[in-house]
Design a protein around this motif. Structure first.
Motif, PDB file in Angstrom:
ATOM      1  N   THR A 294     -25.606  58.825 -11.214  1.00 36.73           N
ATOM      2  CA  THR A 294     -26.128  59.800 -10.964  1.00 36.73           C
ATOM      3  C   THR A 294     -26.756  60.164 -12.946  1.00 36.73           C
ATOM      4  O   THR A 294     -26.815  59.265 -13.259  1.00 36.73           O
ATOM      5  N   ASN A 295     -27.070  61.451 -12.866  1.00 38.03           N
ATOM      6  CA  ASN A 295     -27.476  61.366 -14.443  1.00 38.03           C
ATOM      7  C   ASN A 295     -26.814  63.170 -14.127  1.00 38.03           C
ATOM      8  O   ASN A 295     -27.094  63.262 -15.723  1.00 38.03           O
ATOM      9  N   CYS A 296     -26.032  63.144 -14.063  1.00 33.54           N
ATOM     10  CA  CYS A 296     -24.904  63.938 -14.481  1.00 33.54           C
ATOM     11  C   CYS A 296     -23.394  63.506 -15.956  1.00 33.54           C
ATOM     12  O   CYS A 296     -22.931  62.501 -15.604  1.00 33.54           O
ATOM     13  N   ASN A 297     -23.110  64.180 -15.960  1.00 31.81           N
ATOM     14  CA  ASN A 297     -22.171  63.995 -17.121  1.00 31.81           C
ATOM     15  C   ASN A 297     -20.406  64.238 -16.292  1.00 31.81           C
ATOM     16  O   ASN A 297     -20.441  65.106 -16.571  1.00 31.81           O
ATOM     17  N   LEU A 298     -20.104  62.741 -15.781  1.00 33.84           N
ATOM     18  CA  LEU A 298     -19.342  63.271 -15.160  1.00 33.84           C
ATOM     19  C   LEU A 298     -17.635  63.468 -15.517  1.00 33.84           C
ATOM     20  O   LEU A 298     -17.395  63.861 -14.884  1.00 33.84           O
ATOM     21  N   ASN A 299     -17.857  62.796 -16.965  1.00 37.60           N
ATOM     22  CA  ASN A 299     -16.197  63.682 -17.545  1.00 37.60           C
ATOM     23  C   ASN A 299     -16.237  64.565 -17.859  1.00 37.60           C
ATOM     24  O   ASN A 299     -14.999  65.330 -17.753  1.00 37.60           O
ATOM     25  N   GLN A 300     -17.422  65.929 -18.312  1.00 34.61           N
ATOM     26  CA  GLN A 300     -17.669  67.219 -18.469  1.00 34.61           C
ATOM     27  C   GLN A 300     -17.313  67.470 -17.141  1.00 34.61           C
ATOM     28  O   GLN A 300     -16.175  68.208 -17.073  1.00 34.61           O
TER      29      GLN A 300
END
Length: 455
Positions: A294-300
């Motif tokens: 992913t290119n997303c910030n999964l923690n956020q």
């Protein structure tokens, strides 16, 4: 007449004549030999489907040891051939020994013609099935090679890239779940393929799934498969991506773009290592190496309540962050040279080179689109070049790192659309669903537009 080839080996010429007369009208080819010593030099033994082999060849000997010896010799020379043993001295222990040595059946003399024909025809069918299975295995092996072939390479020797590749080597031999993160265009799928190539599953398939391109209504069907009649267009049973990747590696790209509902379904499959096809209630076990990206910030996204924390823990046993191109030092020029050679060969311009001023321009640019942007830039420059040297003016790079300048304002509707999408994704930390809601479009429409801009 059946399409079978029979070889009869017996020292009794009356037996050979009787069998030849009986079999010649039933099978395509029947040959006989009376001396088993001819086996070693017999041409094209492997072309025969069935060998009828006598157990005893010396007068007064009925132990069957001669037949067992020649059975072993036949199997050495033609391992796939089916051998039926023949003897006038039947004994259970002798039959068992023959079967253990590789014979497929046992016939007593004098034989019953109907039983003999039934035994041979069954052996022919078995031989045919074995050939078909072998052909299917070969086709499957060839298909896996085609699926696993990839013409892209991991190019570069920067410290940032080397650190990633060292981690890949350590992790590849295990079966732990891996999460690959990084900006768009950094080569996350290449890293996933490298994990597969270095793993114990390298001879099995690598199945990649673009999660962002799957409509939510088709999620279960695509990943878990469906049965015939499960829904309107389900005209036959179909395996999903999990089943297709059994024994191999399953790569789920754009994992951050799943809704909470589909995340729950995916979590269940990952936890239980079983799937249930749509329209069925039968659990199917799957053995896969799971790699997500992913290119997303999964923690956020977990903090925002739009990504399941338990799913993140499941897919994130090992985390690999792929560095952006701007952090890879002189890899920019190494990649530029790689793509220059690739595209000059493709478009018939082998004498092209990049001058030093153009190299400085490439090095000073921040490459927001990363390796993918560099690839497209090099291809465009090669196509449009008119001389033998690529100069700075041949490389059309954005004045503001690939983004539309806010001060000058967008000049076209496409520019405006691109700017709005970029701002929405930035605001929502790369989450497609949240950005799509803000823009008033579906997640699928948003994904399609982004794909268009990346080309």
């Amino acid at each position: 007449m059946q399409d079978g080839k029979i070889l009869v080996i017996d020292d009794n010429k009356s037996v050979l004549s009787a069998l030849e007369i009986l079999l010649q009208f039933e099978f395509k080819k029947v040959e006989t030999i009376s001396n088993p010593n001819q086996i070693s030099s017999f041409p094209n033994l492997g072309d025969f489907d069935i060998v009828l082999l006598d157990m005893n060849f010396s007068a007064g000997v009925n132990t069957g040891n001669e037949g067992l010896f020649w059975l072993r010799e036949i199997k050495k020379k033609a391992p796939q051939i089916s051998v039926i043993m023949m003897t006038a001295y039947g004994a259970v222990d002798l039959a068992v020994r023959a079967l253990k040595e590789g014979a497929i059946d046992f016939i007593l003399k004098p034989w019953n013609n109907e039983k003999l024909m039934a035994t041979i025809k069954s052996a022919i069918l078995l031989r045919k099935s074995q050939k078909e299975i072998q052909q299917l295995k070969q086709k499957q092996s060839n298909l896996k090679q085609v699926i696993n072939e990839d013409t892209n390479y991991i190019i570069g020797n920067s410290k940032a890239l080397t650190a990633v590749l060292n981690l890949v080597q350590k992790v590849a031999k295990t079966d732990v779940n891996v999460l690959i993160t990084g900006e768009n265009g950094t080569g996350k799928e290449l890293i996933a393929r490298e994990l597969h190539r270095l793993s114990s599953r390298k001879d099995e398939v690598f199945i990649g799934v673009d999660m962002g391109s799957i409509a939510e209504t088709l999620f279960e069907s695509e990943l878990f498969g469906h049965t015939k009649g499960a829904f309107t267009d389900a005209k036959e049973d179909r395996a999903g991506k999990f089943e297709a990747a059994h024994s191999g590696s399953l790569f789920l790209d754009e994992i951050g773009n799943l809704s909470l509902q589909t995340q729950a379904k995916l979590l269940s499959a990952i936890q239980n290592r079983t799937i249930v096809r749509v329209g069925s209630n039968k659990s199917i076990p799957v053995d896969i190496r799971l790699i997500c990206a992913t290119n997303c910030n999964l923690n956020q996204m977990v903090a925002d309540g739009i990504f399941r924390e338990d799913l993140l823990y499941r897919i994130n046993t090992i985390h690999i962050e792929v560095p952006p191109l701007r952090e890879r030092e002189n890899d920019i020029l190494i990649l530029a040279d790689f793509y220059l050679k690739k595209f000059t060969s493709k478009y018939g311009k082998p004498t092209l080179r990049i001058n030093s001023a153009a190299q400085e321009k490439l090095l000073s640019y921040s490459w927001p689109g990363n390796v993918r942007e560099l690839q497209h830039t090099m291809e465009r420059a090669v196509i449009l070049s008119e001389g033998t040297v690529l100069k700075p003016t041949d490389f059309l790079l954005s004045a503001n790192s690939g983004e539309v300048s806010v001060e000058s304002g967008p000049e076209t509707l496409d520019d405006m659309e691109k700017l709005m999408i970029s701002r929405a994704l930035d605001k929502h930390s790369g989450n497609y669903s949240a950005a799509a809601n803000q823009l008033g479009i579906s997640r699928q429409t948003l994904y399609n537009k982004i794909k268009k801009f990346d080309k």
